[in-house]
Design a protein around this motif. Sequence first.
Motif, PDB file in Angstrom:
ATOM      1  N   SER A   1       1.919   4.260   0.298  1.00 32.76           N
ATOM      2  CA  SER A   1       2.709   3.119   0.725  1.00 32.76           C
ATOM      3  C   SER A   1       1.941   2.278   1.736  1.00 32.76           C
ATOM      4  O   SER A   1       1.351   2.807   2.686  1.00 32.76           O
ATOM      5  CB  SER A   1       4.012   3.611   1.364  1.00 32.76           C
ATOM      6  N   ASN A   2       1.918   0.984   1.542  1.00 32.21           N
ATOM      7  CA  ASN A   2       1.259   0.096   2.497  1.00 32.21           C
ATOM      8  C   ASN A   2       1.980   0.069   3.836  1.00 32.21           C
ATOM      9  O   ASN A   2       1.366  -0.151   4.882  1.00 32.21           O
ATOM     10  CB  ASN A   2       1.187  -1.323   1.926  1.00 32.21           C
ATOM     11  N   SER A   3       3.295   0.306   3.816  1.00 34.38           N
ATOM     12  CA  SER A   3       4.059   0.230   5.061  1.00 34.38           C
ATOM     13  C   SER A   3       3.807   1.445   5.949  1.00 34.38           C
ATOM     14  O   SER A   3       3.921   1.360   7.169  1.00 34.38           O
ATOM     15  CB  SER A   3       5.555   0.109   4.771  1.00 34.38           C
ATOM     16  N   CYS A   4       3.453   2.574   5.346  1.00 34.28           N
ATOM     17  CA  CYS A   4       3.151   3.773   6.129  1.00 34.28           C
ATOM     18  C   CYS A   4       2.288   4.713   5.294  1.00 34.28           C
ATOM     19  O   CYS A   4       2.766   5.716   4.763  1.00 34.28           O
ATOM     20  CB  CYS A   4       4.448   4.475   6.557  1.00 34.28           C
ATOM     21  N   PRO A   5       0.996   4.418   5.161  1.00 38.56           N
ATOM     22  CA  PRO A   5       0.129   5.206   4.279  1.00 38.56           C
ATOM     23  C   PRO A   5      -0.106   6.630   4.750  1.00 38.56           C
ATOM     24  O   PRO A   5      -0.568   7.469   3.965  1.00 38.56           O
ATOM     25  CB  PRO A   5      -1.179   4.401   4.277  1.00 38.56           C
ATOM     26  N   TYR A   6       0.192   6.939   6.009  1.00 38.34           N
ATOM     27  CA  TYR A   6      -0.083   8.264   6.544  1.00 38.34           C
ATOM     28  C   TYR A   6       0.958   9.305   6.150  1.00 38.34           C
ATOM     29  O   TYR A   6       0.823  10.489   6.482  1.00 38.34           O
ATOM     30  CB  TYR A   6      -0.211   8.192   8.070  1.00 38.34           C
ATOM     31  N   VAL A   7       1.998   8.867   5.458  1.00 36.17           N
ATOM     32  CA  VAL A   7       2.970   9.793   4.872  1.00 36.17           C
ATOM     33  C   VAL A   7       2.849   9.652   3.360  1.00 36.17           C
ATOM     34  O   VAL A   7       3.035   8.565   2.815  1.00 36.17           O
ATOM     35  CB  VAL A   7       4.406   9.485   5.341  1.00 36.17           C
ATOM     36  N   LEU A   8       2.510  10.743   2.698  1.00 33.58           N
ATOM     37  CA  LEU A   8       2.266  10.712   1.258  1.00 33.58           C
ATOM     38  C   LEU A   8       3.535  10.333   0.499  1.00 33.58           C
ATOM     39  O   LEU A   8       4.580  10.968   0.653  1.00 33.58           O
ATOM     40  CB  LEU A   8       1.769  12.083   0.794  1.00 33.58           C
ATOM     41  N   LYS A   9       3.443   9.302  -0.303  1.00 38.44           N
ATOM     42  CA  LYS A   9       4.549   8.848  -1.140  1.00 38.44           C
ATOM     43  C   LYS A   9       4.035   8.601  -2.553  1.00 38.44           C
ATOM     44  O   LYS A   9       2.861   8.255  -2.728  1.00 38.44           O
ATOM     45  CB  LYS A   9       5.158   7.553  -0.571  1.00 38.44           C
ATOM     46  N   PRO A  10       4.855   8.734  -3.610  1.00 45.01           N
ATOM     47  CA  PRO A  10       6.283   9.062  -3.583  1.00 45.01           C
ATOM     48  C   PRO A  10       6.517  10.524  -3.204  1.00 45.01           C
ATOM     49  O   PRO A  10       5.566  11.311  -3.121  1.00 45.01           O
ATOM     50  CB  PRO A  10       6.712   8.800  -5.030  1.00 45.01           C
ATOM     51  N   ASP A  11       7.786  10.874  -2.996  1.00 44.92           N
ATOM     52  CA  ASP A  11       8.134  12.241  -2.624  1.00 44.92           C
ATOM     53  C   ASP A  11       8.351  13.136  -3.838  1.00 44.92           C
ATOM     54  O   ASP A  11       7.969  14.304  -3.831  1.00 44.92           O
ATOM     55  CB  ASP A  11       9.410  12.235  -1.772  1.00 44.92           C
ATOM     56  N   ILE A  12       8.970  12.592  -4.858  1.00 44.98           N
ATOM     57  CA  ILE A  12       9.440  13.417  -5.965  1.00 44.98           C
ATOM     58  C   ILE A  12       9.525  12.564  -7.225  1.00 44.98           C
ATOM     59  O   ILE A  12       9.622  11.329  -7.142  1.00 44.98           O
ATOM     60  CB  ILE A  12      10.825  14.037  -5.621  1.00 44.98           C
ATOM     61  N   THR A  13       9.492  13.201  -8.387  1.00 44.65           N
ATOM     62  CA  THR A  13       9.670  12.519  -9.666  1.00 44.65           C
ATOM     63  C   THR A  13      10.940  13.044 -10.325  1.00 44.65           C
ATOM     64  O   THR A  13      11.251  14.238 -10.236  1.00 44.65           O
ATOM     65  CB  THR A  13       8.459  12.755 -10.583  1.00 44.65           C
ATOM     66  N   ALA A  14      11.667  12.143 -10.991  1.00 43.07           N
ATOM     67  CA  ALA A  14      12.920  12.519 -11.652  1.00 43.07           C
ATOM     68  C   ALA A  14      13.022  11.775 -12.985  1.00 43.07           C
ATOM     69  O   ALA A  14      12.265  10.841 -13.247  1.00 43.07           O
ATOM     70  CB  ALA A  14      14.114  12.182 -10.748  1.00 43.07           C
ATOM     71  N   PRO A  15      13.960  12.178 -13.847  1.00 42.74           N
ATOM     72  CA  PRO A  15      14.072  11.549 -15.171  1.00 42.74           C
ATOM     73  C   PRO A  15      14.355  10.057 -15.095  1.00 42.74           C
ATOM     74  O   PRO A  15      15.145   9.607 -14.271  1.00 42.74           O
ATOM     75  CB  PRO A  15      15.253  12.291 -15.806  1.00 42.74           C
ATOM     76  N   ASP A  16      13.694   9.308 -16.016  1.00 39.76           N
ATOM     77  CA  ASP A  16      13.930   7.858 -16.002  1.00 39.76           C
ATOM     78  C   ASP A  16      13.897   7.215 -17.382  1.00 39.76           C
ATOM     79  O   ASP A  16      14.253   6.058 -17.525  1.00 39.76           O
ATOM     80  CB  ASP A  16      12.862   7.160 -15.151  1.00 39.76           C
ATOM     81  N   THR A  17      13.469   7.917 -18.421  1.00 36.12           N
ATOM     82  CA  THR A  17      13.252   7.259 -19.703  1.00 36.12           C
ATOM     83  C   THR A  17      14.464   7.379 -20.610  1.00 36.12           C
ATOM     84  O   THR A  17      14.931   8.470 -20.906  1.00 36.12           O
ATOM     85  CB  THR A  17      12.029   7.862 -20.414  1.00 36.12           C
ATOM     86  N   SER A  18      14.957   6.226 -21.045  1.00 34.94           N
ATOM     87  CA  SER A  18      16.105   6.155 -21.966  1.00 34.94           C
ATOM     88  C   SER A  18      17.256   7.022 -21.473  1.00 34.94           C
ATOM     89  O   SER A  18      17.764   7.889 -22.175  1.00 34.94           O
ATOM     90  CB  SER A  18      15.676   6.579 -23.372  1.00 34.94           C
TER      91      SER A  18
END
Length: 763
Positions: free
Chosen positions: A495-512
């Motif tokens: 994240s440009n707003s706070c690169p020192y915290v690894l983002k994203p946190d988690i992945t979840a279902p999104d397709t169809s």
Amino acid sequence: MASNICVNLLFPCITILHLIFTLARSENYIIHMDLSAMPKVFSNQHSWYESTLSKVTANNNLTSSKIIYTYTNVMNGFCANLSPKEHEALKTSPGYISSIPDLPLKLHTTHSPQFLGLNPFEGAWPASKFGQDVIIGLIDSGVWPESESFNDNGMTKIPSKWKGKLCQFENSNNSSFCNKKLIGARFFNKGLSAKNSNINTTIVNTTRDTNGHGTHTSTTAAGNQVDGASFFGYANGTARGIATLSRVSMYKIVWGQNEDPIAISSDIMAAIDAAISDGVDVLSISLGPTFDLPLNEDPIAIASFAAMEKGIFVSCSAGNDGPDFKTLRNGTPWLTTVAAGTMDREFHATLTLGNGVSLTGWSNYLGNFSASNLPIVFMGLCDNVTELIKVKNNIVVCDDGDIIEQYSYVYQANVVGAVFISNISNFDFFRKEEYSFQDLSYANIFISPIDGEITKSYIKNNSMSASIANMSFKLSIFGTKPAPGVYSSSSRGPSNSCPYVLKPDITAPDTSILAAWPTKLPVLDPVTEVFNKFKFLTGTSTSCPHVAGVGALLKGARVDWSPAAIRSAIMTTSNIYDNTKEHIKDIEKGNEVATPLALGAGYVDPNRALDPGLVYDVGVQDYVNLLCALNFTQKNITTITRSSFNDCSKPSLDLNYPSFIAFFNAGNSSSRAIQEFHRTVTNVGEGQAIYVASIMPVEGYRVSAIPNKLMFNKKNEMLSYKLRIEGPRMTQNNEVAFGYITWQDGKHVVRSPIVVTTTNFNL
């Protein structure tokens, strides 16, 4: 006596024993049949199915009792109870296409609760009573209260902690549209009206959804059970949200129709403010800024800090600007940022050639295709619209080429049906919304190059008049591999707003993802006269409410956990392997291993998150220390914390987060660089425990945990460790290496991702 009877009636006894053996091993199967293969002597499909079964069953007298259902609308075929021998014999019958086991509780239409392992008998669902009495607030485009997904069947009375009073529909503040499921509905447009006075003539003051987005996200998170849901035959089954019995409160801040939604910061902040006052437990925010903002100027970052202080778990979408890195939105440290991942479901169709060979491919065609025995012709690359028009009443076959262009050319020619030979996946082709379940113009199937050669050979060896084929559609297939994967458009970190915290946190279902849709809004674009109670959507907008629902389940089961503890539990128990037992892949990156900058900690696993063993907790002062280290002024920090007394005596970029990202300078120096991180974990398991660390190597670096063993004497005890990363300086900018640290006690697996990269991250 019995022995004598069996001797005297030897053959009847053998028959009876055979039937008992056969029935003991029998299973239900859903059988797909090619209706064009039905002989004309049969007056209806059922009689044909009975005749077909009679040739493979052990006893013809039992044939009709074996047929459980005859399908005539959603598919051509039947459901029957068959032994393995009968099932195998049926596969050689004329007209047979395919079969699938009739597994109990297999089909949930969003499918995501099942794919995430949610089970009504054990795990997060029963432990949380399906999220009962947890209140999920959604900041979105409104809601369609008449949707069956908002029925309050089986729900208890509204909890006393709920302070909300308004249910704003059609200028009424006390509408009967609300119930024990949909307990609040409020709209916010004063900021928008003040900014654009002309907008007052085009919007109606109501929380009713005129966009569809809010109805979909809210029912994805917490929709009640609805049987018989589907999208014109696709994904037929039972629709339900992740936290089925949680309450829903909608805060409408998005205005305008589907193609032109409008939302502004002042209305967003007012909505979150109201949600906090109303008493929500979870917030789901599937929207974000259109460009990077510093934390003190980001309305979601500012408003959600107050929500975090009140113990509200906030789930936000990462954005749909991938696959490039540094495209992530909502990278705020006190939010849970959700990336988008695929599932193991595809929608298939069958191409049956005139010689009886059936080939299965994927298709999202929605129409009712009734034509049979159509001529089938091979048209090369299908790049000549004039030539395609000449054969538009045929099924045209297009060789492997530029699939997007081919799809367009065939559309322009208005052909009756098309077969595209391509290795492109369902997810790759439909990553653009305009191609996803939008087109009714012509039937289409995508088949593999291997099946393409079979098709071309059939056409080549027959005259044009003799080359015929049939197409059947609307087959929902589960268990496709590999799954999950990181979706192409999902925004990547850091994240440009706070690169020192690894983002994203988690992945979840999104397709169809199938969820509720306003019945007066068209479900196809640009077709305006097709409506349905449910619709598929794809993107991080749909992955976000999944995690909001999981947060609600954890809130219900672990009432004393902070938002950071819930986030930690979700992250450290997530999956990094797909259903082929390989590391989850990045679809857009040639299916290479997905880095944590795309995947986050992993793919969410609600049941394991219920018992994480250890959590990385974070307090308000920890976030203040981070803001101080980011060189925000006191004024800037006050904008976020609402306090003018912010203690900056211990500034630190090293937030107690369940992930690590280290920035190294590129160069050719032979000296070794070292970075250290300090973490404190809390034992949320039962009693004593000994955890031992293991490291999945980070290529080119030496990573160690000090100490590598943590001995807990009691529940809620906190212990600390240091993670050291040592290695040569990277020689190139924009390099990325990653690995994992895992703490295990024999029962729990507590995994955190580690990313090492260069400072100038301009991929």
